[in-house]
Design a protein around this motif. Structure first.
Motif, PDB file in Angstrom:
ATOM      1  N   GLU A  27       0.802  -1.228   0.000  1.00  0.00           N
ATOM      2  CA  GLU A  27       0.000   0.000   0.000  1.00  0.00           C
ATOM      3  C   GLU A  27       0.836   1.281   0.000  1.00  0.00           C
ATOM      4  O   GLU A  27       0.299   2.373  -0.128  1.00  0.00           O
ATOM      5  CB  GLU A  27      -0.951   0.011   1.199  1.00  0.00           C
ATOM      6  N   ASP A  28       2.153   1.163   0.125  1.00  0.00           N
ATOM      7  CA  ASP A  28       3.011   2.344   0.145  1.00  0.00           C
ATOM      8  C   ASP A  28       4.238   2.079  -0.723  1.00  0.00           C
ATOM      9  O   ASP A  28       5.110   1.284  -0.374  1.00  0.00           O
ATOM     10  CB  ASP A  28       3.428   2.664   1.580  1.00  0.00           C
ATOM     11  N   GLU A  29       4.328   2.770  -1.849  1.00  0.00           N
ATOM     12  CA  GLU A  29       5.428   2.576  -2.788  1.00  0.00           C
ATOM     13  C   GLU A  29       6.780   2.964  -2.187  1.00  0.00           C
ATOM     14  O   GLU A  29       7.831   2.547  -2.670  1.00  0.00           O
ATOM     15  CB  GLU A  29       5.176   3.396  -4.063  1.00  0.00           C
ATOM     16  N   GLN A  30       6.746   3.770  -1.130  1.00  0.00           N
ATOM     17  CA  GLN A  30       7.993   4.197  -0.510  1.00  0.00           C
ATOM     18  C   GLN A  30       8.645   3.082   0.305  1.00  0.00           C
ATOM     19  O   GLN A  30       9.825   3.177   0.662  1.00  0.00           O
ATOM     20  CB  GLN A  30       7.741   5.407   0.386  1.00  0.00           C
ATOM     21  N   ARG A  31       7.896   2.029   0.589  1.00  0.00           N
ATOM     22  CA  ARG A  31       8.430   0.893   1.360  1.00  0.00           C
ATOM     23  C   ARG A  31       9.240   0.004   0.423  1.00  0.00           C
ATOM     24  O   ARG A  31       8.734  -0.942  -0.176  1.00  0.00           O
ATOM     25  CB  ARG A  31       7.290   0.139   2.034  1.00  0.00           C
ATOM     26  N   LYS A  32      10.529   0.319   0.333  1.00  0.00           N
ATOM     27  CA  LYS A  32      11.418  -0.327  -0.634  1.00  0.00           C
ATOM     28  C   LYS A  32      12.144  -1.543  -0.073  1.00  0.00           C
ATOM     29  O   LYS A  32      12.519  -2.445  -0.805  1.00  0.00           O
ATOM     30  CB  LYS A  32      12.461   0.683  -1.134  1.00  0.00           C
ATOM     31  N   VAL A  33      12.394  -1.531   1.240  1.00  0.00           N
ATOM     32  CA  VAL A  33      13.201  -2.576   1.859  1.00  0.00           C
ATOM     33  C   VAL A  33      12.398  -3.242   2.973  1.00  0.00           C
ATOM     34  O   VAL A  33      11.742  -2.559   3.770  1.00  0.00           O
ATOM     35  CB  VAL A  33      14.515  -2.005   2.426  1.00  0.00           C
ATOM     36  N   VAL A  34      12.463  -4.577   3.011  1.00  0.00           N
ATOM     37  CA  VAL A  34      11.728  -5.357   4.010  1.00  0.00           C
ATOM     38  C   VAL A  34      12.729  -6.192   4.806  1.00  0.00           C
ATOM     39  O   VAL A  34      13.600  -6.849   4.228  1.00  0.00           O
ATOM     40  CB  VAL A  34      10.697  -6.297   3.339  1.00  0.00           C
ATOM     41  N   VAL A  35      12.632  -6.150   6.132  1.00  0.00           N
ATOM     42  CA  VAL A  35      13.450  -6.991   7.008  1.00  0.00           C
ATOM     43  C   VAL A  35      12.502  -7.870   7.818  1.00  0.00           C
ATOM     44  O   VAL A  35      11.534  -7.370   8.396  1.00  0.00           O
ATOM     45  CB  VAL A  35      14.329  -6.149   7.955  1.00  0.00           C
ATOM     46  N   VAL A  36      12.777  -9.172   7.848  1.00  0.00           N
ATOM     47  CA  VAL A  36      11.857 -10.089   8.528  1.00  0.00           C
ATOM     48  C   VAL A  36      12.542 -10.860   9.645  1.00  0.00           C
ATOM     49  O   VAL A  36      13.728 -11.179   9.579  1.00  0.00           O
ATOM     50  CB  VAL A  36      11.217 -11.090   7.536  1.00  0.00           C
ATOM     51  N   SER A  37      11.752 -11.157  10.666  1.00  0.00           N
ATOM     52  CA  SER A  37      12.148 -12.084  11.718  1.00  0.00           C
ATOM     53  C   SER A  37      11.681 -13.483  11.336  1.00  0.00           C
ATOM     54  O   SER A  37      11.005 -13.672  10.327  1.00  0.00           O
ATOM     55  CB  SER A  37      11.515 -11.674  13.049  1.00  0.00           C
ATOM     56  N   ALA A  38      12.022 -14.463  12.148  1.00  0.00           N
ATOM     57  CA  ALA A  38      11.478 -15.804  11.969  1.00  0.00           C
ATOM     58  C   ALA A  38      10.047 -15.814  12.488  1.00  0.00           C
ATOM     59  O   ALA A  38       9.686 -15.015  13.362  1.00  0.00           O
ATOM     60  CB  ALA A  38      12.329 -16.815  12.721  1.00  0.00           C
TER      61      ALA A  38
END
Length: 455
Positions: A27-38
């Motif tokens: 929903e937000d094009e500015q969200r370019k990088v994603v970091v995930v936990s387990a």
């Protein structure tokens, strides 16, 4: 403006939570990088993937049957993959990675444990990239090795970042039309071995990547809509903090605010990254902003109160202790010998208290340490305080407010709660109070009511 979004374990626990995360990213094009936990707990009595991987690793180390644990881990990922029709070949690679963990060679058991734990995040990042691609978003899994996230090799399960990481990230190439998916929690040593950060390591990864890639805003999605002035389990309708400083967050996180890791603030400060703690289950809520102190204006004298009862203390009394040249050095040398670091050391002319995290030492170690200190210093009194709690009362306004200490102490005196230690930091924005563990919650609520009851 560019944004990095980090999702904790509860936000990624199953396919239903994944759906919320996908919506937030898209929903937000500015969200370019994603970091995930387990993946975390799906319900109260559930087991986190990281804990299952620790169990799996322990079974391998002890040469026990691990198949049931391995099957449970794979099934958790399979539930998500099946819900999003992830390509069978792609999921087969995830399954194979978990299976081969038991067959790979490791430098020692500590590195084995680090590698097992790290693959909870690593495989979840691969799965997230696959799911995003299946939903029409161009996404790329980024292994920390490829990004150049380099850690030291002193402790593979509580490693520290090497500064060259930032140089590596600055030269990392990616296109503007793709989402980068990083696993949190780990990096690689110069020898190429996996090493993990300590607790809350995915928060740390988020800050590092945001700084290295020059991201403007780091959105940390968790399961609460705000950071509150007190643990929300202690009072009804706790006061929400809309904006706080980096150093306020660090002080509060150190003593129990688990919403954001205290070490994760450091890279964000380095990169002047604005942190926004938000709720995966209610992403429209504004959340809490964490910013430099010159951007903060509070309406209260204090910003928040936190407490942690993980501490123990060694108290010794010895007349003319202040005249014993090298006495304190001798004591600390003994602590070093037993591998124990201290947190705080309030002292007087004849008295010294050493406060430390009791998770560092067993009862046998403590007994041996006390015996050796007694023989070396010959104190008049040596007392071991096992159940020790620290309360942190924090607020930028405390530095310019007269009488804040008396306001903090007053409700404790009224409740007849004994104080073992009180210390105000040089910054004057935090006051630390040491008390017996049994009074922790009562003390925190009393201080909170003194400043926030009308709210």
């Amino acid at each position: 403006m560019s944004k990095l979004v980090k999702f904790g374990g509860s936000s990624l626990a199953n396919s239903e939570q994944y759906a919320k995360v996908i919506n937030i990213i898209s929903e937000d094009e500015q969200r370019k990088v994603v970091v995930v936990s387990a993946p975390g707990k799906r319900f109260d009595d559930d087991v986190k993937i990281t804990d299952l991987l620790i169990q799996y690793a322990t079974q391998v180390i002890n040469k026990e049957n691990y198949q049931a644990t391995l099957d449970e881990i794979i099934e958790r990922y399979a539930e998500i993959a099946n819900a999003y029709d992830v390509d069978e070949g792609e999921f087969a690679g995830i399954k194979e990675t978990f299976t081969n963990l038991a067959k790979n060679d490791y430098k020692n058991d500590e590195y084995l444990m680090a590698a097992f734990k790290a693959n909870g995040e690593r495989m979840n990042a691969k799965l997230m990239a696959a799911v995003l691609n299946s939903r029409g978003m161009k996404a790329r899994f980024v292994d920390p090795k490829d990004a150049g996230i380099v850690l030291d090799d002193i402790n593979p399960n509580a490693a520290n970042l090497l500064d060259e990481t930032y140089t590596n990230l600055e030269s990392f190439e990616y296109s503007d039309d793709e989402k980068l998916v990083f696993p949190g929690f780990f990096g690689y040593t110069k020898e190429g071995n996996i090493a993990t950060f300590a607790r809350g390591g995915s928060d740390i990864t988020g800050s590092i990547v945001a700084t290295g890639l020059h991201i403007d805003v780091y959105e940390n999605f968790t399961d609460v809509s705000s950071i509150y002035a007190i643990n929300p389990h202690l009072v009804d309708n706790p006061y929400p903090i809309t904006k706080m400083s980096y150093r306020e967050m660090r002080e509060l996180a150190y003593a129990g605010f688990s919403v954001f890791n205290d070490e994760a603030i450091i890279p964000a400060i380095k990169g002047h990254v604005t942190i926004n703690v938000k709720n995966t289950n209610s992403p429209e809520d504004a959340g809490t902003l964490i910013v430099p102190e010159d951007e903060v204006k509070h309406s209260h004298v204090i910003t928040g109160i936190s407490a942690d009862d993980r501490f123990s203390a060694l108290y010794l009394h010895s007349y003319l202790l202040n005249k014993q040249i090298g006495g304190t050095l001798t004591i600390l040398s003994i602590f070093k010998k037993y591998g124990i670091s201290y947190e705080h050391m309030p002292s007087g002319i004849d008295d010294l208290t050493i406060i430390f995290d009791r998770n560092q030492a067993s009862d046998d170690t403590i007994h041996a340490l006390c015996k050796e200190i007694s023989e070396a210093i010959h104190p008049d009194k040596l007392e071991w305080i096992h159940n020790y709690a620290l309360i942190m009362v924090v607020g930028e306004n405390m530095a310019v407010s007269v009488g804040s200490i008396s306001q903090i102490i007053k409700p404790l005196a009224e409740k007849k709660i004994p104080i073992n230690m009180i210390n105000q930091g040089a910054s004057k924005i935090a006051i630390m109070i040491g008390i017996d563990q049994e009074y922790t919650d009562e003390a925190v609520v009393s201080i909170y009511n003194q400043f926030f009851k009308e709210d």
